[in-house]
Design an enzyme around this catalytic site. Structure first.
Site, PDB file in Angstrom:
ATOM      1  CB  THR A 246      14.696  56.612  12.389  1.00  0.00           C
ATOM      2  OG1 THR A 246      13.845  56.927  10.880  1.00  0.00           O
ATOM      3  CG2 THR A 246      15.953  57.676  12.425  1.00  0.00           C
ATOM      4  CD  GLN A 268      14.419  60.267   8.598  1.00  0.00           C
ATOM      5  OE1 GLN A 268      14.188  59.359   9.407  1.00  0.00           O
ATOM      6  NE2 GLN A 268      14.000  61.150   8.288  1.00  0.00           N
ATOM      7  CG  HIS A 271      15.192  60.995  13.708  1.00  0.00           C
ATOM      8  ND1 HIS A 271      13.929  61.446  14.373  1.00  0.00           N
ATOM      9  CD2 HIS A 271      14.971  61.027  12.529  1.00  0.00           C
ATOM     10  CE1 HIS A 271      12.972  61.934  13.666  1.00  0.00           C
ATOM     11  NE2 HIS A 271      13.628  61.796  12.342  1.00  0.00           N
ATOM     12  CD  GLU A 338      11.607  54.246  10.138  1.00  0.00           C
ATOM     13  OE1 GLU A 338      10.663  54.870  10.852  1.00  0.00           O
ATOM     14  OE2 GLU A 338      12.814  54.434  10.336  1.00  0.00           O
ATOM     15  CG  HIS A 339      11.689  56.671   6.281  1.00  0.00           C
ATOM     16  ND1 HIS A 339      12.361  56.529   7.477  1.00  0.00           N
ATOM     17  CD2 HIS A 339      10.446  57.158   6.624  1.00  0.00           C
ATOM     18  CE1 HIS A 339      11.625  56.839   8.508  1.00  0.00           C
ATOM     19  NE2 HIS A 339      10.371  57.335   7.940  1.00  0.00           N
ATOM     20  CG  ASP A 372       9.646  62.060   8.898  1.00  0.00           C
ATOM     21  OD1 ASP A 372       9.268  60.874   8.891  1.00  0.00           O
ATOM     22  OD2 ASP A 372      10.861  62.429   8.803  1.00  0.00           O
ATOM     23  CD  GLU A 426      -7.300  17.704  10.444  1.00  0.00           C
ATOM     24  OE1 GLU A 426      -8.123  18.204  11.577  1.00  0.00           O
ATOM     25  OE2 GLU A 426      -6.729  18.549   9.802  1.00  0.00           O
ATOM     26  CG  HIS A 431     -13.186  17.832  15.367  1.00  0.00           C
ATOM     27  ND1 HIS A 431     -12.480  17.678  16.692  1.00  0.00           N
ATOM     28  CD2 HIS A 431     -12.755  19.395  15.285  1.00  0.00           C
ATOM     29  CE1 HIS A 431     -11.788  18.765  17.080  1.00  0.00           C
ATOM     30  NE2 HIS A 431     -11.965  19.796  16.275  1.00  0.00           N
TER      31      HIS A 431
END
Length: 447
Positions: A246, A268, A271, A338-339, A372, A426, A431
């Protein structure tokens, strides 16, 4: 306790050169991949027996069965602390409000008269959700995974979380995921729950076992072994992300309160010893005050020596000094946290200019801790700089867009010559032949 990186004075480099100057944890998923391979293949070939062996080896628990009995879910909810139940119910209510608004509806575009393309949104059929249970247990992660899956319309939801060792002899919770995890599942109506952790849980979902049918997608945070197992099965199943440790980044100026900033960095850091805590500021005074404030706040909390201090002292954490908020914006965009908290003057305007972040928290009264648990936002977010190209978990994570093409004969005839021209350009004549065959045009004979 926390190092400093001084980026003042010189012009900041561009792109990856700037990103390389910023702190980041070592998180080598590639190295872990070879270690999870035998675990995954053991589950493939031995099913539940392998899961039971790994529970004993890694969790110190002897399992009789992998699937959690229904009565254990009921008991966990009945015995749940009423205050915790009320908090979970409010978290669920707020998360549903936000995620329900993310639903997508089918839309038809009339391209030409008689020709339309409809985009239909279909949920994945079955998902396996992972709720960590190592250093801490995360009933909040149950909420953050289950709610968007349910709001997307996923019909089959299974959840895995590591079994817990018994707290005392004949403990009824021994060998089961944490009771609060089970209670959160019961609150959300999820009754398919497995006592399995780490790479073996991901393998159980990917391959299926005697007790657990295979899934089409796995989501949820976890340690490096969970991330490595997700990488191992990418292509066989869908995944949300390879979540790493985190991160919090705080962009702050002299108006920020150092007590708040220090508390948020610590929140944080608790964690994991690899958790990242980064302050980006143009105020030396704030930097000094935050560094000073960390000492007493760390001393007054829990998980100090095994998580917080290693996290704050690690190479992944730092106070980054910049010349101004403009430079600070460039730094946090390069970092892709992340945050990301914005604690500056006119924080909302500054937040509106951020391009790269998993989630942005505006001003002094929207700390990461709120997100959170009870902001209504999702806390399963991209880490390791992946916010530069990836999003957090949402209803959209569980939906697939399918284009439905509906053209009449006349509408196809009107554009047929363009299709044939592009096919020839192509060097894909078959096709073009598929178009010609519908109108009796001459189709070259095969050689």
């Amino acid at each position: 306790m926390i190092s400093r990186i001084d980026l003042r004075g010189d012009a900041l480099p561009e792109g990856l050169a700037l990103r390389d100057l910023l702190p980041r944890a070592d998180f080598d998923v590639s190295a872990a991949l070879e270690k999870v391979r035998p675990i995954c293949e053991a589950v493939h070939h031995r099913g539940d027996a392998a899961l039971i062996d790994f529970a004993e080896k890694f969790d110190g628990v002897t399992l009789k069965q992998v699937r959690v009995p229904a009565e254990a879910l009921t008991r966990a909810l009945e015995e749940l602390d009423p205050a915790v139940r009320a908090a979970l119910e409010e978290s669920i209510r707020r998360a549903r409000l936000v995620h329900r608004e993310q639903r997508r509806s089918s839309h038809t575009t009339q391209v030409v008269p008689g020709g339309s393309v409809t985009e239909k949104w279909v949920p994945v059929e079955r998902v396996g959700l992972y709720a960590p249970g190592g250093r801490s247990v995360y009933p909040s992660s149950v909420v953050m995974n289950v709610v968007p899956a349910q709001e997307a319309g996923v019909e089959s939801i299974a959840l895995a979380s590591p079994p817990q060792a018994p707290a005392f002899e004949n403990d009824p919770a021994g060998g089961l995921p944490h009771p609060t995890i089970l209670a959160a599942c019961a609150l959300l109506g999820v009754d398919e729950v497995y006592a399995a952790g780490g790479a073996s849980a991901v393998a159980m979902f990917a391959y299926g076992t005697e007790s657990c049918p295979p899934v089409t997608m796995v989501t949820g945070p976890g340690n490096i072994w969970v991330a490595a197992a997700k990488r191992y099965f990418t292509g066989r199943i869908g995944i949300d992300a390879e979540a790493g440790p985190t991160e919090i980044a705080v962009l702050a100026d002299a108006t920020a309160d150092p007590v708040h900033v220090a508390a948020d960095l610590i929140s944080q850091a608790e964690h994991d010893p690899l958790a990242a805590a980064v302050l980006v500021t143009d105020s030396v005074e704030l930097a000094d005050a935050v560094a000073k404030e960390l000492e007493p706040q760390v001393a007054a909390t829990k998980h100090v020596d095994d998580r917080i201090v290693p996290a704050l002292k690690g190479r992944q954490s730092a106070i980054v000094l910049v010349d101004g908020v403009e430079e600070g914006l460039r730094v946090v965009d390069a970092y892709g946290a992340e945050h990301l908290e914005i604690q500056t003057a006119d924080a909302a305007a500054v937040a509106g200019r951020v391009r790269n972040a998993g989630a942005i928290f505006v001003g002094p009264w929207a700390p990461v801790s709120l997100g959170d648990y009870a902001a209504g936002s999702n806390h399963v977010l991209p880490t390791g700089g992946c916010a530069c190209h990836s999003s957090g978990l949402s209803v959209q994570s569980f939906l697939r867009g399918i284009h439905i093409v509906d053209y009449t004969q006349e509408a196809l005839a009107d554009v047929a010559h363009h299709v044939v021209t592009l096919a020839d350009a192509e060097d894909l004549p078959a096709h073009g032949a598929a178009i010609k065959a519908r109108f009796g045009w001459k189709v070259p004979a095969s050689k």
